[in-house]
Design a protein around this motif. Structure first.
Motif, PDB file in Angstrom:
ATOM      1  N   PHE A  75      34.345  50.654  44.363  1.00 45.69           N
ATOM      2  CA  PHE A  75      34.855  49.360  44.797  1.00 45.69           C
ATOM      3  C   PHE A  75      33.872  48.239  44.476  1.00 45.69           C
ATOM      4  O   PHE A  75      34.262  47.102  44.297  1.00 45.69           O
ATOM      5  N   ARG A  96      36.244  44.677  43.027  1.00 50.46           N
ATOM      6  CA  ARG A  96      37.655  44.620  43.438  1.00 50.46           C
ATOM      7  C   ARG A  96      37.822  43.947  44.798  1.00 50.46           C
ATOM      8  O   ARG A  96      38.783  43.219  45.015  1.00 50.46           O
ATOM      9  N   THR A  97      36.895  44.206  45.689  1.00 47.71           N
ATOM     10  CA  THR A  97      36.992  43.621  47.019  1.00 47.71           C
ATOM     11  C   THR A  97      36.924  42.099  46.969  1.00 47.71           C
ATOM     12  O   THR A  97      37.678  41.413  47.656  1.00 47.71           O
ATOM     13  N   GLU A  98      36.039  41.579  46.144  1.00 49.96           N
ATOM     14  CA  GLU A  98      35.901  40.125  46.021  1.00 49.96           C
ATOM     15  C   GLU A  98      37.114  39.515  45.333  1.00 49.96           C
ATOM     16  O   GLU A  98      37.543  38.408  45.671  1.00 49.96           O
ATOM     17  N   THR A 100      40.182  40.625  45.521  1.00 51.04           N
ATOM     18  CA  THR A 100      41.241  40.602  46.539  1.00 51.04           C
ATOM     19  C   THR A 100      41.023  39.449  47.511  1.00 51.04           C
ATOM     20  O   THR A 100      41.970  38.744  47.866  1.00 51.04           O
ATOM     21  N   LYS A 101      39.792  39.209  47.927  1.00 48.73           N
ATOM     22  CA  LYS A 101      39.498  38.106  48.843  1.00 48.73           C
ATOM     23  C   LYS A 101      39.844  36.758  48.214  1.00 48.73           C
ATOM     24  O   LYS A 101      40.436  35.885  48.857  1.00 48.73           O
ATOM     25  N   THR A 142      48.458  44.094  45.274  1.00 48.06           N
ATOM     26  CA  THR A 142      47.151  44.638  44.885  1.00 48.06           C
ATOM     27  C   THR A 142      47.274  45.604  43.716  1.00 48.06           C
ATOM     28  O   THR A 142      46.411  45.649  42.851  1.00 48.06           O
TER      29      THR A 142
END
Length: 150
Positions: A75, A96-98, A100-101, A142
């Motif tokens: 991730f 990926r986390t950033e 999505t944010k 997503t």
């Protein structure tokens, strides 16, 4: 013969006197059973042993939150967004986390979340290039965004 009848009567009275004595002995036997019921508290110390094992488990659980949780490397690996996605999140490689944010920040800033069903995202022109539809669910979104990451 009359004397024989009299002898029988007192003999009958004596066994009757013995019967009540036997009835009094029965409650004493019941009292003897009560200490046997006290064996149940002997089981309680056995139950305390597992309780003692639970207490150290709580201490271990308390120690785990003190250590910071390491994120999954997959991730956190920086991914390069496609041109259409770069218009929303920027051209720099991001995990990926950033990504999505930043997409959610864009959705909230432009009020793209459906007013009635908050799980649905109404796409504007930039989002249509990424999603390919006018409206998608947040769970499907997503999946579609991940296709635009390399």
């Amino acid at each position: 013969m009359a004397t024989a009848k009299k002898a029988k009567k007192p003999a009958a009275k004596k066994p009757a006197a013995k019967k009540p004595a036997a009835k009094k002995a029965a409650p004493k036997k019941a009292a003897a059973k009560k200490p046997a019921a006290k064996k149940a508290p002997a089981k309680k110390p056995a139950a305390k042993k597992p309780a003692a094992k639970k207490a150290p488990a709580k201490k271990k659980a308390a120690k785990k939150p003190a250590a910071k949780r390491k994120p999954n490397a997959a991730f956190m690996k920086p991914m390069t967004p496609s041109g259409a996605l770069a218009a929303i999140v920027g051209a720099l490689p991001l995990p990926r986390t950033e990504v999505t944010k930043k997409v959610w920040d864009y959705i909230k800033k432009n009020k793209l979340q459906d007013a009635i069903n908050r799980r649905m995202i109404n796409a504007d022109e930039k989002m249509k290039q990424i999603l390919g539809k006018a409206q998608v669910s947040m769970f499907e979104m997503t999946k579609l965004i991940n296709k635009h990451l390399k």
